[in-house]
Design a protein around this motif. Structure first.
Motif, PDB file in Angstrom:
ATOM      1  N   GLU A 138      46.615  39.436  70.444  1.00 47.07           N
ATOM      2  CA  GLU A 138      47.384  40.652  70.684  1.00 47.07           C
ATOM      3  C   GLU A 138      47.808  40.787  72.136  1.00 47.07           C
ATOM      4  OE1 GLU A 138      44.432  44.316  70.660  1.00 47.07           O
ATOM      5  OE2 GLU A 138      43.816  42.807  69.177  1.00 47.07           O
ATOM      6  N   ILE A 140      49.126  43.767  74.915  1.00 46.70           N
ATOM      7  CA  ILE A 140      49.137  45.204  75.175  1.00 46.70           C
ATOM      8  C   ILE A 140      49.857  45.455  76.499  1.00 46.70           C
ATOM      9  CG2 ILE A 140      47.747  47.291  75.471  1.00 46.70           C
ATOM     10  CD1 ILE A 140      47.343  46.032  72.757  1.00 46.70           C
ATOM     11  N   SER A 164      50.012  44.498  81.838  1.00 45.99           N
ATOM     12  CA  SER A 164      49.758  44.088  80.450  1.00 45.99           C
ATOM     13  C   SER A 164      48.592  43.123  80.382  1.00 45.99           C
ATOM     14  CB  SER A 164      51.015  43.435  79.857  1.00 45.99           C
ATOM     15  OG  SER A 164      51.374  42.278  80.599  1.00 45.99           O
ATOM     16  N   SER A 169      42.130  38.297  69.610  1.00 48.63           N
ATOM     17  CA  SER A 169      41.638  39.484  68.907  1.00 48.63           C
ATOM     18  C   SER A 169      40.298  39.260  68.225  1.00 48.63           C
ATOM     19  CB  SER A 169      42.663  39.940  67.866  1.00 48.63           C
ATOM     20  OG  SER A 169      43.922  40.146  68.455  1.00 48.63           O
ATOM     21  N   TYR A 175      40.049  49.541  73.933  1.00 50.05           N
ATOM     22  CA  TYR A 175      40.950  50.097  74.940  1.00 50.05           C
ATOM     23  C   TYR A 175      40.648  51.589  75.070  1.00 50.05           C
ATOM     24  CZ  TYR A 175      43.435  45.831  73.645  1.00 50.05           C
ATOM     25  OH  TYR A 175      43.757  44.524  73.354  1.00 50.05           O
ATOM     26  N   THR A 186      50.442  52.901  75.044  1.00 47.67           N
ATOM     27  CA  THR A 186      50.671  51.467  75.161  1.00 47.67           C
ATOM     28  C   THR A 186      51.623  50.979  74.083  1.00 47.67           C
ATOM     29  OG1 THR A 186      48.807  50.861  73.725  1.00 47.67           O
ATOM     30  CG2 THR A 186      48.341  51.104  76.085  1.00 47.67           C
ATOM     31  N   ALA A 188      51.901  47.671  71.777  1.00 48.25           N
ATOM     32  CA  ALA A 188      51.056  46.543  71.378  1.00 48.25           C
ATOM     33  C   ALA A 188      51.756  45.694  70.329  1.00 48.25           C
ATOM     34  CB  ALA A 188      49.721  47.045  70.830  1.00 48.25           C
TER      35      ALA A 188
END
Length: 208
Positions: A138, A140, A164, A169, A175, A186, A188
């Motif tokens: 992922e 972000i 970022s 994952s 977070y 965010t 994502a």
């Protein structure tokens, strides 16, 4: 469902129409008040995870079916020229204690990437709870505020607006809103080779 729907309201209305139910009849079957169902159908209200879970259980459908048409493309048919415009207004919203998720382009099925806008409210790891993990990777990007990223194998790191992070994952992660920040936003993108990534994410949110 035979038709493709882009909003939760259209999906709920399609379910009701396909079964020939009135709003009151659907209310009796789902336990959701008539006024709430009416607002959902007219896209004036979304449903919390608990209500979505209750809806899927009582109507005997998968949670993923509340996102879009569940008919997969034929295995030997390549997918080409797909396009979807994503906004908060047509996003599929999932609310949890820690986050508000706005899943973008939810009408597209079998996506390898799951984009979403997330509002982060948890202020500490203690408030968040145990680290989460799921298949894939992922990315972000901090749109507003600042966040602190907790991961299983690294020290916590605070990211400011415009910064970022990209992570595996499968590694435990969380977070939370950063120092002196009540709420952060965010963008994502989650990706996985597995077809059921969306189902996994929904289940994970429900357990939080």
């Amino acid at each position: 469902m035979a038709e493709r729907h882009s909003t939760l309201g259209a999906i709920v209305r399609g379910l009701r129409d396909s079964n020939g139910w009135t709003l009151r009849e659907m209310s009796e079957r789902t336990g959701i008040p008539v006024s709430t169902l009416s607002k959902v159908e007219h896209n004036r209200l979304t449903l919390t995870y608990d209500k979505l879970q209750e809806l899927s259980a009582r109507l005997n459908i998968r949670m993923a079916d509340l996102f879009a048409d569940s008919d997969p493309a034929p295995a030997n048919s390549p997918v080409t020229a797909r396009r979807s415009i994503g906004t908060r207004e047509n996003a599929f919203r999932v609310q949890t204690a820690n986050y508000d998720y706005y899943y973008l382009c939810a009408e597209l099925r079998r996506k390898r990437m799951i984009p979403n806008i997330t509002t982060i409210r948890a202020r500490s790891l203690g408030e968040f709870g145990a680290l989460v993990r799921h298949a894939g990777e992922e990315f972000i990007y901090v749109v507003e505020g600042r966040i602190t990223v907790h991961t299983e194998f690294y020290d916590p790191v605070t990211l400011e607006q415009g910064e970022s992070i990209y992570i595996d994952s499968n590694m435990g992660h969380a977070y939370v809103a950063g120092p002196d920040c009540d709420e952060a936003v965010t963008l994502a993108v989650m990706s996985s080779a597995e077809d059921d990534l969306m189902d996994s994410l929904i289940t994970m949110h429900g357990e939080r």
